[in-house]
Design a protein around this motif. Structure first.
Motif, mmCIF file in Angstrom:
data_model
loop_
_atom_site.group_PDB
_atom_site.id
_atom_site.type_symbol
_atom_site.label_atom_id
_atom_site.label_comp_id
_atom_site.label_asym_id
_atom_site.label_seq_id
_atom_site.Cartn_x
_atom_site.Cartn_y
_atom_site.Cartn_z
ATOM 1 N N UNK A 1 1.094 -1.180 -0.007
ATOM 2 C CA UNK A 1 0.090 -0.247 -0.285
ATOM 3 C C UNK A 1 0.635 1.119 0.114
ATOM 4 N N UNK A 2 0.895 1.830 -1.353
ATOM 5 C CA UNK A 2 1.081 3.002 -1.085
ATOM 6 C C UNK A 2 0.594 4.395 -1.182
ATOM 7 N N UNK A 3 1.431 5.532 -0.421
ATOM 8 C CA UNK A 3 0.267 6.981 -0.664
ATOM 9 C C UNK A 3 0.789 7.390 -1.984
ATOM 10 N N UNK A 4 -0.261 7.933 -2.495
ATOM 11 C CA UNK A 4 0.402 8.421 -3.576
ATOM 12 C C UNK A 4 1.100 10.262 -4.006
ATOM 13 N N UNK A 5 0.827 10.826 -2.724
ATOM 14 C CA UNK A 5 1.443 12.139 -3.109
ATOM 15 C C UNK A 5 2.451 12.110 -1.525
ATOM 16 N N UNK A 6 3.676 12.409 -1.579
ATOM 17 C CA UNK A 6 5.035 12.611 -1.660
ATOM 18 C C UNK A 6 4.619 13.229 0.424
ATOM 19 N N UNK A 7 4.965 12.919 1.288
ATOM 20 C CA UNK A 7 4.750 14.066 2.372
ATOM 21 C C UNK A 7 6.674 14.600 2.674
ATOM 22 N N UNK A 8 5.917 16.024 3.629
ATOM 23 C CA UNK A 8 6.902 16.633 3.898
ATOM 24 C C UNK A 8 8.167 16.088 5.154
ATOM 25 N N UNK A 9 8.480 16.430 5.322
ATOM 26 C CA UNK A 9 9.907 16.377 6.455
ATOM 27 C C UNK A 9 8.967 16.594 7.670
ATOM 28 N N UNK A 10 7.887 17.986 7.828
ATOM 29 C CA UNK A 10 7.920 17.996 9.021
ATOM 30 C C UNK A 10 6.075 16.848 9.415
ATOM 31 N N UNK B 1 11.219 11.017 -0.852
ATOM 32 C CA UNK B 1 10.294 11.257 -1.954
ATOM 33 C C UNK B 1 9.978 12.407 -0.907
ATOM 34 N N UNK B 2 10.277 12.696 0.313
ATOM 35 C CA UNK B 2 9.771 13.620 1.336
ATOM 36 C C UNK B 2 11.105 15.182 1.192
ATOM 37 N N UNK B 3 12.498 14.424 0.437
ATOM 38 C CA UNK B 3 13.621 15.465 1.280
ATOM 39 C C UNK B 3 13.547 15.706 -1.571
ATOM 40 N N UNK B 4 12.724 14.941 -1.875
ATOM 41 C CA UNK B 4 12.878 15.453 -3.262
ATOM 42 C C UNK B 4 11.918 16.403 -3.022
ATOM 43 N N UNK B 5 10.758 16.341 -2.629
ATOM 44 C CA UNK B 5 9.687 16.818 -2.504
ATOM 45 C C UNK B 5 10.157 18.479 -1.669
ATOM 46 N N UNK B 6 10.880 18.941 -0.690
ATOM 47 C CA UNK B 6 11.354 19.613 -0.331
ATOM 48 C C UNK B 6 12.128 20.469 -1.445
ATOM 49 N N UNK B 7 12.864 19.851 -1.839
ATOM 50 C CA UNK B 7 14.278 20.344 -3.483
ATOM 51 C C UNK B 7 13.161 21.178 -4.479
ATOM 52 N N UNK B 8 11.912 20.213 -5.028
ATOM 53 C CA UNK B 8 10.770 20.375 -5.607
ATOM 54 C C UNK B 8 10.296 22.210 -5.086
ATOM 55 N N UNK B 9 9.329 22.174 -4.015
ATOM 56 C CA UNK B 9 9.719 23.245 -3.945
ATOM 57 C C UNK B 9 9.721 24.340 -2.496
#
Length: 343
Positions: free
Chosen positions: A98-107, A141-149
């Motif tokens: 079971x995977x969650x589609x949206x990445x979570x933030x580090x927080x 994924x959260x680190x990628x999302x942080x860079x992306x944001x």
């Protein structure tokens, strides 16, 4: 698959990480570290096949019965499922992650602030380590999302499979899946170097050529993020060298010492409030750590972490103690985990 799947719905409400469909056993859900029954009756071979085939179309069923193994990804609501189907003692069964589609933030993951600091490095290698199913991909994924944001960067990912879908924010994220978009981690990484990347994220480093190219890229100015399967940070050097040919050990040691910026080691721990909490051991790279990587055994890294708090390092014992102080985890669980860290 028909609209709606009661088993998937139930697994999501129970916060299960895996579903096991197997003849001779009830449907089992992995919740925390435990396998718990989701049905009262044991599945017959016919019922196991029926439940498994619900996620396949006729063409996929034909391919599976010819190949005897089959993998697919499936979107369902806001979640995604990674499905492996096979024959087990002659009966059809499946294991569904079971995977969650949206990445979570580090927080949202409650990761220590130093994780964001590492994600903001301009070049070098960041490793996320841990044993199987410890949330390494989620943290990556959260680190990628942080860079992306937060940064206008071009991020190329090479994944097997893609578990979290990234949308472009300040940066651009181009995701490539093994078998669909590129042949292997090695071929995808080699191609990524020609795609003007600022950041390359590699789902896993598991062969010598991939490791060598990743380290070279990190040493020459690209930020490389990846995961590595090890039970503790002090096993990291040994694991990476295990992929190298006899004449490649010194190359790996040199490149790793020059390029490594930090290591995030994870343990997922069942929470007293339900779900799981992550405990992190963090190693940032000092001159002492570089010398150990170049010349010595990885067990010396344990002392580097224990004496490196002023450099942002976090021993696993400190992270576990923080969770105990929060009353987030059980003392017995904490003691069991700390046996792997000299506690």
């Amino acid at each position: 698959m028909q609209n709606g799947n009661p088993l998937f719905d139930f697994a999501l409400t129970q916060k299960a990480t895996d579903i096991h469909i197997c003849a001779g056993a009830p449907v089992l859900l992995r919740i925390g570290k435990k396998l718990l029954p989701a049905t009262e009756e044991k599945l017959t071979p016919e019922k196991s096949r029926e439940l498994t085939y619900q996620v396949l179309n006729d063409e996929q069923i034909q391919q599976f019965e010819k190949q005897l193994d089959y993998d697919l990804m499936m979107a369902y609501g806001n979640a995604r499922f990674r499905i492996n189907i096979g024959f087990f003692n002659g009966s059809v069964g499946s294991t569904i992650r079971v995977l969650e589609g949206d990445p979570k933030t580090p927080e949202q993951l409650r990761l220590p602030p130093v994780v964001k600091t590492l994600a903001e490095k301009q070049k070098g290698l960041i490793l996320i380590t841990g044993s199987t199913s410890q949330g390494k991909t989620t943290t990556l994924s959260s680190m990628i999302d942080h860079i992306n944001a937060t940064q206008k960067k071009h991020i190329v990912t090479i994944e097997d499979p893609i578990e979290y879908i990234h949308t472009n924010k300040k940066g651009i994220v181009r995701q490539r899946e093994i078998g669909r978009d590129t042949q292997s981690f090695y071929t995808g990484l080699r191609a990524a170097l020609r795609q003007d990347p600022d950041v390359i994220a590699i789902g896993e480093m598991r062969d010598y050529e991939t490791i060598k190219i990743a380290l070279t890229a990190a040493e020459t100015g690209i930020l490389v993020l990846s995961t590595l399967h090890v039970i503790s940070i002090d096993k990291m050097i040994e694991r990476m060298l295990s992929y190298a040919p006899e004449d490649g050990e010194n190359i790996i040691r040199f490149l790793l010492a020059e390029s490594l910026q930090g290591v995030i080691h994870q343990e997922l721990i069942p929470s007293l409030q339900g779900g799981q909490r992550v405990a992190c051991e963090i190693m940032t790279i000092t001159t002492g750590a570089k010398n150990i990587i170049r010349q010595k055994g990885g067990f010396h890294l344990r002392n580097v972490i224990l004496t490196g708090k002023k450099f942002g390092m976090i021993p696993m014992a400190d992270s576990i103690q923080d969770l105990l102080d929060e009353n987030a985890i059980a003392l017995e669980t904490a003691k069991r985990i700390m046996t792997s860290y000299g506690g």
